[in-house]
Every structure is written in structure tokens, then in C-alpha cells.
Motif scaffolding. Structure first.
Motif, PDB file in Angstrom:
ATOM      1  N   GLN A 497      -7.866  35.639  69.889  1.00  0.00           N
ATOM      2  CA  GLN A 497      -8.713  35.111  68.830  1.00  0.00           C
ATOM      3  C   GLN A 497      -9.156  36.212  67.877  1.00  0.00           C
ATOM      4  OE1 GLN A 497      -7.848  32.030  68.916  1.00  0.00           O
ATOM      5  NE2 GLN A 497      -9.895  31.238  68.528  1.00  0.00           N
ATOM      6  N   ARG A 498      -9.488  37.365  68.417  1.00  0.00           N
ATOM      7  CA  ARG A 498      -9.941  38.467  67.567  1.00  0.00           C
ATOM      8  C   ARG A 498      -8.806  39.034  66.716  1.00  0.00           C
ATOM      9  NH1 ARG A 498     -12.722  42.334  71.563  1.00  0.00           N
ATOM     10  NH2 ARG A 498     -11.943  40.922  73.179  1.00  0.00           N
ATOM     11  N   VAL A 499      -7.577  39.024  67.243  1.00  0.00           N
ATOM     12  CA  VAL A 499      -6.422  39.419  66.420  1.00  0.00           C
ATOM     13  C   VAL A 499      -6.275  38.437  65.260  1.00  0.00           C
ATOM     14  CG1 VAL A 499      -3.906  39.628  66.356  1.00  0.00           C
ATOM     15  CG2 VAL A 499      -5.184  40.607  68.265  1.00  0.00           C
ATOM     16  N   ALA A 500      -6.447  37.137  65.554  1.00  0.00           N
ATOM     17  CA  ALA A 500      -6.349  36.116  64.502  1.00  0.00           C
ATOM     18  C   ALA A 500      -7.477  36.281  63.486  1.00  0.00           C
ATOM     19  CB  ALA A 500      -6.392  34.724  65.125  1.00  0.00           C
ATOM     20  N   ILE A 501      -8.664  36.641  63.957  1.00  0.00           N
ATOM     21  CA  ILE A 501      -9.789  36.858  63.045  1.00  0.00           C
ATOM     22  C   ILE A 501      -9.529  38.076  62.162  1.00  0.00           C
ATOM     23  CG2 ILE A 501     -12.241  37.516  62.942  1.00  0.00           C
ATOM     24  CD1 ILE A 501     -12.580  35.805  65.528  1.00  0.00           C
ATOM     25  N   ALA A 502      -8.985  39.138  62.754  1.00  0.00           N
ATOM     26  CA  ALA A 502      -8.631  40.324  61.961  1.00  0.00           C
ATOM     27  C   ALA A 502      -7.593  39.964  60.901  1.00  0.00           C
ATOM     28  CB  ALA A 502      -8.095  41.424  62.879  1.00  0.00           C
ATOM     29  N   ARG A 503      -6.654  39.106  61.284  1.00  0.00           N
ATOM     30  CA  ARG A 503      -5.629  38.635  60.345  1.00  0.00           C
ATOM     31  C   ARG A 503      -6.284  37.888  59.178  1.00  0.00           C
ATOM     32  NH1 ARG A 503      -1.687  34.452  63.073  1.00  0.00           N
ATOM     33  NH2 ARG A 503      -0.894  36.320  64.101  1.00  0.00           N
ATOM     34  N   ALA A 504      -7.252  37.015  59.501  1.00  0.00           N
ATOM     35  CA  ALA A 504      -7.952  36.271  58.458  1.00  0.00           C
ATOM     36  C   ALA A 504      -8.844  37.191  57.622  1.00  0.00           C
ATOM     37  CB  ALA A 504      -8.787  35.152  59.089  1.00  0.00           C
ATOM     38  N   PHE A 505      -9.451  38.173  58.296  1.00  0.00           N
ATOM     39  CA  PHE A 505     -10.347  39.094  57.600  1.00  0.00           C
ATOM     40  C   PHE A 505      -9.581  39.920  56.563  1.00  0.00           C
ATOM     41  CE2 PHE A 505     -13.049  42.688  56.798  1.00  0.00           C
ATOM     42  CZ  PHE A 505     -14.337  42.198  56.920  1.00  0.00           C
ATOM     43  N   ILE A 506      -8.399  40.423  56.966  1.00  0.00           N
ATOM     44  CA  ILE A 506      -7.645  41.288  56.054  1.00  0.00           C
ATOM     45  C   ILE A 506      -7.087  40.490  54.880  1.00  0.00           C
ATOM     46  CG2 ILE A 506      -5.278  41.147  57.004  1.00  0.00           C
ATOM     47  CD1 ILE A 506      -5.271  44.247  56.905  1.00  0.00           C
ATOM     48  N   SER A 525     -16.676  36.046  76.184  1.00  0.00           N
ATOM     49  CA  SER A 525     -15.690  36.184  75.102  1.00  0.00           C
ATOM     50  C   SER A 525     -16.192  35.514  73.838  1.00  0.00           C
ATOM     51  CB  SER A 525     -14.351  35.572  75.524  1.00  0.00           C
ATOM     52  OG  SER A 525     -13.804  36.248  76.628  1.00  0.00           O
ATOM     53  N   GLU A 526     -16.846  34.350  74.014  1.00  0.00           N
ATOM     54  CA  GLU A 526     -17.346  33.625  72.857  1.00  0.00           C
ATOM     55  C   GLU A 526     -18.379  34.451  72.102  1.00  0.00           C
ATOM     56  OE1 GLU A 526     -19.594  29.441  71.644  1.00  0.00           O
ATOM     57  OE2 GLU A 526     -19.523  30.102  73.731  1.00  0.00           O
ATOM     58  N   ALA A 527     -19.208  35.155  72.821  1.00  0.00           N
ATOM     59  CA  ALA A 527     -20.249  35.962  72.171  1.00  0.00           C
ATOM     60  C   ALA A 527     -19.632  37.039  71.286  1.00  0.00           C
ATOM     61  CB  ALA A 527     -21.152  36.588  73.228  1.00  0.00           C
ATOM     62  N   VAL A 528     -18.579  37.691  71.790  1.00  0.00           N
ATOM     63  CA  VAL A 528     -17.922  38.747  71.010  1.00  0.00           C
ATOM     64  C   VAL A 528     -17.191  38.137  69.823  1.00  0.00           C
ATOM     65  CG1 VAL A 528     -16.199  40.583  71.067  1.00  0.00           C
ATOM     66  CG2 VAL A 528     -17.667  40.188  73.060  1.00  0.00           C
ATOM     67  N   VAL A 529     -16.460  37.040  70.072  1.00  0.00           N
ATOM     68  CA  VAL A 529     -15.715  36.393  68.992  1.00  0.00           C
ATOM     69  C   VAL A 529     -16.668  35.852  67.933  1.00  0.00           C
ATOM     70  CG1 VAL A 529     -14.227  34.427  68.417  1.00  0.00           C
ATOM     71  CG2 VAL A 529     -13.713  35.850  70.419  1.00  0.00           C
ATOM     72  N   GLN A 530     -17.835  35.341  68.347  1.00  0.00           N
ATOM     73  CA  GLN A 530     -18.786  34.795  67.393  1.00  0.00           C
ATOM     74  C   GLN A 530     -19.319  35.890  66.472  1.00  0.00           C
ATOM     75  OE1 GLN A 530     -19.449  31.398  67.081  1.00  0.00           O
ATOM     76  NE2 GLN A 530     -20.257  32.198  65.150  1.00  0.00           N
ATOM     77  N   LYS A 531     -19.504  37.079  67.017  1.00  0.00           N
ATOM     78  CA  LYS A 531     -19.913  38.213  66.166  1.00  0.00           C
ATOM     79  C   LYS A 531     -18.843  38.519  65.129  1.00  0.00           C
ATOM     80  CE  LYS A 531     -22.805  40.561  69.642  1.00  0.00           C
ATOM     81  NZ  LYS A 531     -22.939  41.789  70.461  1.00  0.00           N
ATOM     82  N   LEU A 533     -16.655  36.385  63.986  1.00  0.00           N
ATOM     83  CA  LEU A 533     -16.645  35.282  63.022  1.00  0.00           C
ATOM     84  C   LEU A 533     -17.781  35.418  62.020  1.00  0.00           C
ATOM     85  CD1 LEU A 533     -15.806  32.253  65.350  1.00  0.00           C
ATOM     86  CD2 LEU A 533     -14.312  33.301  63.647  1.00  0.00           C
ATOM     87  N   ASP A 534     -18.943  35.889  62.475  1.00  0.00           N
ATOM     88  CA  ASP A 534     -20.070  36.099  61.563  1.00  0.00           C
ATOM     89  C   ASP A 534     -19.705  37.109  60.483  1.00  0.00           C
ATOM     90  OD1 ASP A 534     -21.572  34.311  63.002  1.00  0.00           O
ATOM     91  OD2 ASP A 534     -22.597  35.836  64.216  1.00  0.00           O
ATOM     92  N   ASN A 535     -18.972  38.155  60.885  1.00  0.00           N
ATOM     93  CA  ASN A 535     -18.519  39.142  59.897  1.00  0.00           C
ATOM     94  C   ASN A 535     -17.508  38.534  58.932  1.00  0.00           C
ATOM     95  OD1 ASN A 535     -20.077  41.241  60.971  1.00  0.00           O
ATOM     96  ND2 ASN A 535     -18.470  41.815  62.432  1.00  0.00           N
ATOM     97  N   LEU A 536     -16.623  37.703  59.491  1.00  0.00           N
ATOM     98  CA  LEU A 536     -15.562  37.108  58.679  1.00  0.00           C
ATOM     99  C   LEU A 536     -16.117  36.167  57.615  1.00  0.00           C
ATOM    100  CD1 LEU A 536     -12.513  36.446  58.179  1.00  0.00           C
ATOM    101  CD2 LEU A 536     -12.724  34.699  59.970  1.00  0.00           C
ATOM    102  N   THR A 537     -17.166  35.429  57.958  1.00  0.00           N
ATOM    103  CA  THR A 537     -17.633  34.343  57.082  1.00  0.00           C
ATOM    104  C   THR A 537     -18.726  34.743  56.099  1.00  0.00           C
ATOM    105  OG1 THR A 537     -19.174  33.637  58.831  1.00  0.00           O
ATOM    106  CG2 THR A 537     -17.004  32.563  58.764  1.00  0.00           C
ATOM    107  N   LYS A 538     -19.098  36.014  56.081  1.00  0.00           N
ATOM    108  CA  LYS A 538     -20.130  36.458  55.140  1.00  0.00           C
ATOM    109  C   LYS A 538     -19.663  36.240  53.704  1.00  0.00           C
ATOM    110  CE  LYS A 538     -22.469  39.960  57.965  1.00  0.00           C
ATOM    111  NZ  LYS A 538     -22.702  41.417  58.160  1.00  0.00           N
ATOM    112  N   ASN A 539     -20.518  35.606  52.911  1.00  0.00           N
ATOM    113  CA  ASN A 539     -20.252  35.375  51.487  1.00  0.00           C
ATOM    114  C   ASN A 539     -18.977  34.562  51.250  1.00  0.00           C
ATOM    115  OD1 ASN A 539     -22.530  37.049  50.821  1.00  0.00           O
ATOM    116  ND2 ASN A 539     -21.221  38.850  51.149  1.00  0.00           N
ATOM    117  N   LYS A 540     -18.633  33.678  52.184  1.00  0.00           N
ATOM    118  CA  LYS A 540     -17.444  32.831  52.060  1.00  0.00           C
ATOM    119  C   LYS A 540     -17.849  31.358  52.071  1.00  0.00           C
ATOM    120  CE  LYS A 540     -14.632  36.431  52.715  1.00  0.00           C
ATOM    121  NZ  LYS A 540     -13.756  36.991  51.680  1.00  0.00           N
TER     122      LYS A 540
END
Length: 595
Positions: A497-506, A525-531, A533-540
Motif C-alpha cells: 500500500q505504501r509503494v502505491a501511495i508513493a506512486r500516487a504521491f510522485i 499497518s493501518e496507522a502507518v498507511v493512514q499517516k 495517506l494524510d501526507n498524500l491528500t494535503k491540499n488535494k
């Protein structure tokens, strides 16, 4: 009761309303290699024609060497035969090399075009077609069609010219005996038309069973853990054995309806050969033909006999190649339901809002999944979709990047229907994180850079940091260059999930779609992934689907879907205040143990 696999819906997908192939369509694939293709066929002419030289030399060898004892012919005829056979052998090698080269090149071109076609197909196509169908039709048919057709064309040219020259030798030696022999060959060749239609049906059925077998192997590979966990080995074995039994019956049906061709042809041709011997004996006694004529005639006849004897088997191969071409052009003729309209505009960005206006959608006719959805969200806001399973949450977010199009209503960006803009430019504005994200074979770096292939090393490091992957990456010997197993199976669910989030982030798209991105993870795992996701969704602008309501309590709008309809909408606090509300019931069900 056993299921007849040949009556499965895939049969309709394969052969419903088959197109009549326009073989001129093959020209774009042949055109780049036409010179070598023609050269290979031209060289095949003398290869076939040279068969007659040995038969012709037998007349002079018999009459002048064996009968007249002529020393000149005794010395030169064997040498000439060696020279001609050597030339034929060299030409045979060149023809085979050229035809194999051309056949493989054409196959390569067709496979590339088929793969390109596969990539353009809409999501609904993959909902209806299984993996076995794709592997058989998009990969196997190309080889059967192109290499099979080229090799059979070479064989036909060689054997036709071999037959023509050998018939010339027959006529030269005795026209009377030639008519007897050719008559037998004509009867034998006519048998093919008796089995033509049945053969076509059997070949088609064999393709169906082959595609289902491919699917079985694919399911056994990808579902190996489920098979082991539920002790399904015996069940899968029984199903596969049933499939193989049907394949066996098809193969035996093929033999039953075509296997008799060669032996019957052999018998008919042998009768013709016996008649030739009977008639030639009388002609030799009367002096109508010489012993050399007879020897040359029989030699040519026996050489002509070989291609005729195998004509039935060759016809089967040719028919398979032609049917494969039919199926290839059926695929080329498929129309994707999701494509750019003529004059579609490029979407440069999203400035104001995204809206769903009177949207209704159904996967199957008459079975609505979404019913008259009306929803509007401003840029920079977060909208969460919640509700019971099957309510249409994933479907509604799938309409935004046009994985599907609604049957009624429209999805708009800044007032413009998404069907009026270029699909690529629309999807450039959206990053999607799924519940089960697909990781490709390759390295972790490769999988992250899918989001933006031209990203710098600094961009990559920032994406890894914000996805909370940096600590994990540092623990790996090869870091970002670590090679993943197929589908990323060597990573945990949270790591994938975090690799996918990094993919979306970049990718840095202005719109983020989170389709149950944490529902399959444990609490840690959810707690780490949620953090992440919080970074990913800022100002989006964010559309999020979640079963765990704790992840969406801060959303600007929570939309409750039930049976494809919006039953409630509002903030977390507003929805909890609704008496006997659907959201309040969901929330209380999840958190009652904490009260």
C-alpha cells in the motif's frame, strides 16, 4: 451432474457472429518484409521443380545405362543428380530461413498490435473476458496464424511446383498412364471437402477448451494460497481432469473425422498405382513405352504420392491458420466503449468543482448499480463514501477517471462532461490508490516511478519519505533497486500500500481517489498507511471509500450510499444528529464496543 464446458458463455464471446476475414488486412504486417517474403516464395519454385530432375534422369539411366550400357551416361548421370540435389538442398535451407524470419517478424508485428489493442480495451471488457481467453486469443493465435500461414504457403508453393513438374514428367513418359494416376489423386483430394465443415467446428471447440485450460493454470498459480488454505486441491484436480477429458474427446473427434483421410487417400492412390502397373505391363510388351519410360514414370509417381498422401494433415494445419486469422481480425474489429471523442479537448487542470449530475449506471442491463446520483464538490474538499457492501461506492469513483461511463447523466469537471475531454489528460489529473494495488515485475523504484517516469531522484526520495517507506527501504540490501516478486508478493500488505501511495504521491495529481485503501490492513499497518495517506491528500481534492468510519470523520462531506442511492449526506457531526440515521447506525455498530 457434469457441466459441459463448451456451453459456457465464453463460447459466445469467441464465435458469435464471426467476421469474414479480409486477407488484405494482413498486408500492413507483411509490407515491411515483402521483399524477403517474395524472395522466399520465388526460391521455393525451383525447390519444387527440381524434384522432377531425379525422375527424369531415371529414364535415361535405365534406357542408356542399364539397357544400352552407355559409359558416358553411366558416368555423368549420377554426377548431375548429385549437383541438382545439392542445389535443391541449399535452396531448401535458404527458403526455410527466409520464411521463418518473415513468419516470426509478422508474428511479432501482430502480437504488438494485439497487445496495443488489449491496452485500449475498457474495464467492462475485462469484467466479461477471463485470462485464459486473453492468453489464447491475444498471444497463441498470432503464432498459429502468421507462422502457420507462412510455412503452409511455402509448403503449398513448393509442392504445387513439384507436382506440376512431376506431372510434366508423367505426361512426357505416357499420357495414358498419367490419366489413370491423376484420376486416383483427384478422387483422394476430393475427400477433404467431405470433412471441411466438421473440421472447422472441431478446431473452434479446441480453441475454447484451450482458453479454459489456460484460465485453470492461471487460477492455480494466482490462487495457490486459497487452494491450500481451503484444501481445494482435489476439487481443482477434478475440475481440471474434467476439462482434460473434454479436450481428449475433442482430439479424438478430430481423429475420428479427419484421421481416416490419410489412410483412405493412401488406399485410393495405391489402387491408382496398381492400375498403372497393370496398364504399363501391357504397354511395355507392346513397345508403346520403354523400360526407361516406365522407371521414370513410377519414380515421378511415387514422388508425387508423398504430398498427396499428407494432404489431409496439411489441410488441417492450413485451416487452423485461417481460423486463427479470422479470430485475430475479430479482435481488431472490437470497439472499446471508452475512447476519445473526435475533437476532444485537453484538460489542463481542475479549477472549481467536480459534479455528478443525474448519474445512473448498470453493469448488466436491467440491474441498476447507481440510481440518479447528484453530487457536487468544490476543489480542495474531501468527500467520503460509506455504506453497506454492494451499495455502489467503488462504482461511483470509477466513473470519474472513466473506467466506465454512465448510461444516464454525466460526470463533469468545471462544468465540462468528462466524455468531452481527452482520456489521458483527464487521468493525468487523478491518482488512484486501490484496496489491492497491482505491483509490476521489476524493482521498487520502477513501481514508484510509474506515477511519473520523468521524476528526479529528489522527487523520488520525497515520495518515499511521505509514504513512510524510507525506514523499510533502508532495511533492504538493494534499497529502491530491490526486485519484487510477481505482483509484489514478497511485500506485506502495508508495504504494498505504501509503494502505491508513493506512486500516487510522485504523480502529484490534484485529485486523489482512495478506494478502501486501508480496509485490508491490521491496526498497526493501518496507522502507518493512514499517516502516509494524510501526507498524500494535503491540499488535494479527495474521494475516499472506507469501511472504517474512523478514517473519514474529518471529511468535508460524508455521503451514505445504499442500494445505489444517496440516502444521507453531510459532515460527521451533522449525520450523527439524524434520528435513526443510516450513518449513525453504521457508526454505532462499529464503535459500540467502546461506549
Amino acid at each position: 451432474m457434469k457441466t459441459n464446458l463448451l456451453k459456457l458463455p465464453v463460447r459466445d464471446l469467441l464465435f458469435k457472429n464471426p467476421l469474414v476475414v479480409n486477407y488484405k488486412k494482413m498486408w500492413p504486417f507483411v509490407k515491411p518484409y515483402w521483399f524477403r517474403a517474395v524472395l522466399g516464395l520465388v526460391l521455393a519454385l525451383p525447390v519444387g521443380a527440381l524434384d522432377a530432375t531425379v525422375a527424369m534422369f531415371m529414364k535415361y539411366y535405365t534406357d542408356d545405362v542399364l539397357v544400352k550400357k552407355d559409359a558416358f551416361f553411366a558416368a555423368w548421370i549420377p554426377l548431375l543428380i548429385i549437383v541438382f540435389v545439392l542445389v535443391q538442398s541449399v535452396l531448401t535451407y535458404l527458403v526455410k530461413y527466409l520464411n521463418t524470419w518473415v513468419g516470426n517478424k509478422i508474428t511479432l508485428g501482430v502480437r504488438k498490435k494485439l497487445f496495443e489493442k488489449l491496452l485500449t480495451m475498457h474495464s467492462g471488457y475485462f469484467d466479461k473476458v477471463d485470462s485464459g481467453f486473453v492468453m489464447m486469443r491475444f498471444n497463441g493465435d498470432a503464432d498459429t496464424a502468421c507462422n502457420g500461414l507462412i510455412n503452409n504457403l511455402r509448403m503449398i508453393v513448393t509442392r504445387v511446383f513439384s507436382s506440376v513438374t512431376l506431372i510434366g514428367v508423367l505426361l512426357y513418359n505416357s499420357w495414358q498412364l498419367t490419366f489413370i494416376a491423376i484420376g486416383a489423386f483427384a478422387v483422394a483430394g476430393g475427400l477433404i471437402f467431405i470433412v471441411r465443415k466438421k473440421l472447422e467446428e472441431l478446431v473452434r471447440d479446441a480453441v475454447i477448451v484451450g482458453s479454459i485450460a489456460m484460465r485453470a493454470y492461471n487460477e492455480a498459480y494466482n490462487g495457490n494460497r486459497t487452494i491450500a488454505a481451503y484444501n481445494l486441491q482435489k476439487d481443482q484436480e477434478v475440475r481440471f481432469n474434467h476439462l482434460m477429458d473434454e479436450a481428449f474427446n475433442l482430439n479424438m473427434g478430430m481423429i475420428k473425422h479427419t484421421g481416416w483421410l490419410s489412410p483412405v487417400m493412401h488406399f485410393i492412390v495405391s489402387l491408382g498405382l496398381a492400375l498403372v502397373f497393370w496398364q504399363s505391363s501391357s504397354m511395355i510388351v507392346k513397345g508403346t513405352i520403354t523400360s526407361g519410360n516406365f522407371t521414370s514414370f513410377v519414380t515421378a509417381l511415387l514422388m508425387l504420392y508423398t504430398p498427396v498422401k499428407t494432404m489431409g494433415d496439411n489441410y488441417v494445419d492450413i485451416k487452423k491458420a485461417f481460423l486463427a486469422i479470422d479470430r485475430i481480425f475479430e479482435i481488431f474489429s472490437l470497439k472499446t466503449e471508452i475512447s476519445d471523442k473526435p475533437g476532444a479537448r485537453k484538460l489542463a487542470g481542475i479549477q472549481k468543482e467536480i459534479a455528478f449530475e443525474n448519474v445512473s449506471f448498470e453493469y448488466k442491463p436491467g440491474v441498476p448499480v447507481l440510481k440518479n446520483i447528484n453530487l457536487k464538490t468544490a476543489v480542495g474538499k474531501t468527500v467520503a463514501f460509506v455504506g453497506n457492501s454492494g451499495g455502489g461506492k467503488s462504482t461511483i469513483v470509477s466513473l470519474l477517471p472513466r473506467f466506465y461511463d454512465p448510461q444516464q447523466g454525466r460526470v463533469t469537471v468545471d462544468g465540462v462532461d468528462v466524455r468531452e475531454v481527452e482520456i489521458a489528460s483527464l487521468r493525468d489529473q487523478i491518482a488512484v490508490v486501490f484496496q489491492d494495488n497491482f505491483l509490476f515485475s521489476g524493482t521498487i523504484r520502477d513501481n514508484i516511478l510509474i506515477g511519473r517516469p520523468g521524476a528526479t531522484e529528489a522527487d523520488l526520495k520525497e515520495a518515499v519519505k511521505h509514504a513512510h517507506l524510507d525506514e523499510f527501504i533502508a532495511s533492504l540490501k538493494d534499497g529502491l533497486n530491490t526486485v519484487l516478486g510477481e505482483r509484489g508478493i514478497t511485500l506485506s500488505g502495508g508495504q504494498r500500500q505504501r509503494v502505491a501511495i508513493a506512486r500516487a504521491f510522485i504523480k502529484n495529481a490534484p485529485v486523489i481517489v482512495l478506494d478502501e485503501a486501508t480496509s485490508a490492513l491490521d491496526n498497526k499497518s493501518e496507522a502507518v498507511v493512514q499517516k502516509a495517506l494524510d501526507n498524500l491528500t494535503k491540499n488535494k481534492t479527495v474521494f475516499v471509500i472506507a469501511h472504517r468510519l474512523s478514517t473519514v470523520v474529518n471529511a468535508d462531506m460524508i455521503v451514505v450510499l445504499n442500494q445505489g442511492e444517496i440516502v444521507e449526506r453531510g459532515t460527521h457531526e451533522e449525520l450523527l444528529k439524524i434520528p435513526n440515521g443510516a450513518y449513525a447506525a453504521l457508526y454505532n455498530a462499529q464503535f459500540k464496543h467502546k461506549q
